[in-house]
Write a protein that holds these residues in place. Structure first.
Motif, PDB file in Angstrom:
ATOM      1  N   GLY A 109       3.677   0.786  12.524  1.00 51.81           N
ATOM      2  CA  GLY A 109       3.748   0.696  11.070  1.00 51.81           C
ATOM      3  C   GLY A 109       2.452   0.988  10.357  1.00 51.81           C
ATOM      4  N   GLY A 188       0.323  -5.829   4.037  1.00 50.24           N
ATOM      5  CA  GLY A 188       0.807  -5.216   5.266  1.00 50.24           C
ATOM      6  C   GLY A 188       2.090  -5.863   5.744  1.00 50.24           C
ATOM      7  N   PHE A 189       2.138  -7.170   5.630  1.00 56.48           N
ATOM      8  CA  PHE A 189       3.362  -7.902   5.991  1.00 56.48           C
ATOM      9  C   PHE A 189       4.390  -7.873   4.863  1.00 56.48           C
ATOM     10  CE2 PHE A 189       0.037  -9.901   8.592  1.00 56.48           C
ATOM     11  CZ  PHE A 189       0.606  -9.794   9.858  1.00 56.48           C
ATOM     12  N   GLY A 192       6.678  -4.640   4.371  1.00 59.52           N
ATOM     13  CA  GLY A 192       7.817  -4.573   5.278  1.00 59.52           C
ATOM     14  C   GLY A 192       8.891  -5.586   4.938  1.00 59.52           C
ATOM     15  N   TYR A 232      13.378 -10.974  10.344  1.00 56.82           N
ATOM     16  CA  TYR A 232      12.062 -10.374  10.166  1.00 56.82           C
ATOM     17  C   TYR A 232      11.219 -10.508  11.440  1.00 56.82           C
ATOM     18  CZ  TYR A 232       7.403  -9.485   8.382  1.00 56.82           C
ATOM     19  OH  TYR A 232       6.137  -8.985   8.201  1.00 56.82           O
ATOM     20  N   SER A 236      10.715  -6.717  12.444  1.00 57.79           N
ATOM     21  CA  SER A 236       9.668  -6.127  11.604  1.00 57.79           C
ATOM     22  C   SER A 236       8.259  -6.633  11.875  1.00 57.79           C
ATOM     23  CB  SER A 236       9.993  -6.378  10.122  1.00 57.79           C
ATOM     24  OG  SER A 236      11.216  -5.791   9.764  1.00 57.79           O
ATOM     25  N   ASP A 240       4.724  -4.567  11.067  1.00 56.65           N
ATOM     26  CA  ASP A 240       3.916  -5.010   9.928  1.00 56.65           C
ATOM     27  C   ASP A 240       2.553  -5.523  10.381  1.00 56.65           C
ATOM     28  OD1 ASP A 240       6.085  -4.329   8.445  1.00 56.65           O
ATOM     29  OD2 ASP A 240       6.746  -6.377   8.038  1.00 56.65           O
ATOM     30  N   ARG A 243       0.439  -2.519  10.535  1.00 59.27           N
ATOM     31  CA  ARG A 243       0.105  -2.073   9.186  1.00 59.27           C
ATOM     32  C   ARG A 243      -0.970  -2.958   8.578  1.00 59.27           C
ATOM     33  NH1 ARG A 243       4.640  -2.924   6.853  1.00 59.27           N
ATOM     34  NH2 ARG A 243       5.542  -0.871   7.256  1.00 59.27           N
TER      35      ARG A 243
END
Length: 281
Positions: A109, A188-189, A192, A232, A236, A240, A243
């Motif tokens: 990500g 970043g979190f 997502g 999540y 994800s 994340d 990211r």
């Protein structure tokens, strides 16, 4: 050295965001979350996928971006010492450069595009930050072939990144870099988590009983939050995390020189007319 804070009405609006940006954000928030309210309205049969709201949101964002640019240019034409047309042109260059960065291969990500979105919002305020985020995703979608019904939702979420960066106070020095690194990690979190709402309510349209990861019409608010948290974590969190880590590393390495460049450009194209001082005595 502490930066002098501009408290003029125009500066305050630029830091907080114009009403048109707030109105578009409200429409976008409703578009993200409306599926959760349909069962309460007795219309769960519509939970089959995104439809007309995709075109509606894209139209709203396009009008808002164009309208905000025109308002910025008009305001610059009447403001003393402002060269807003050149600032808008500079924004176009930044958007093009940032969109091209999406061609760089990334790991899971992680993506370099969020750095400029954050820094432009931090340097130039909420309106420019929103435009930077939304237009970067729009232009990069054409470059990379990433056109699809998810695009307006990505534009809105990226716009929120830049918009909220404009709310951060500027103190100068290393403190700003630390604040921006924490901010980049958080988004970043959060990016997502927000984008999951585009598809999560429609992930299991025929499901009538809770299955642990998917939303089912009729769930309470607390049960919805618990189910989404599990979803999540499973789907994800890892992406994340990459990211968020990329945002932190890029901010720590590049924030200060890029902010200096942005400030230098703003100073060069913003001038104050000479005024004669009153005579003493």
């Amino acid at each position: 050295m502490t930066e002098q804070v501009d408290l003029t009405p125009a500066a305050v609006v630029r830091r907080r965001g114009s009403p048109v940006i707030w109105a578009a954000s409200l429409v976008g928030l409703l578009t993200f979350t409306y599926p959760f309210f349909l069962p309460a309205l007795g219309r769960p049969e519509r939970l089959t996928g995104r439809g007309t709201e995709v075109a509606l949101l894209f139209a709203v964002l396009s009008v808002v971006c164009l309208g905000t640019i025109l308002l910025e240019v008009q305001a610059g034409a009447t403001a003393r010492g402002a060269a807003t047309s050149k600032m808008v042109a500079f924004l176009g260059v930044l958007v093009a450069v940032n969109a091209a960065l999406r061609l760089i291969p990334s790991l899971l990500g992680a993506s370099p595009i969020f750095l400029l979105i954050i820094l432009v919002g931090f340097a130039y305020g909420a309106d420019f930050g929103f435009l930077m985020g939304a237009l970067t995703l729009l232009v990069s979608a054409f470059i990379t072939g990433g056109l699809g019904p998810w695009l307006p939702f990505q534009m809105l979420a990226a716009g929120w990144v830049g918009m909220s960066a404009g709310w951060l106070p500027r103190r100068g020095g290393r403190r700003d870099v630390v604040v921006l690194a924490v901010f980049g990690a958080a988004w970043g979190f959060l990016f997502g988590a927000v984008m999951n709402l585009y598809s999560w309510p429609f992930a299991a349209p025929g499901l009538e009983q809770p299955a642990g990861l998917y939303w089912v019409p009729g769930m309470s608010a607390a049960e919805t939050l618990r189910t989404y948290a599990r979803f999540y974590l499973v789907t994800s969190l890892v992406y994340d995390l990459f990211r968020a880590a990329a945002n932190v590393v890029l901010v720590l390495l590049l924030a200060r020189p890029i902010l200096a460049l942005l400030d230098r450009f703003h100073e060069r194209f913003t001038w104050q007319p000479w005024e004669e001082l009153p005579a003493e005595g």
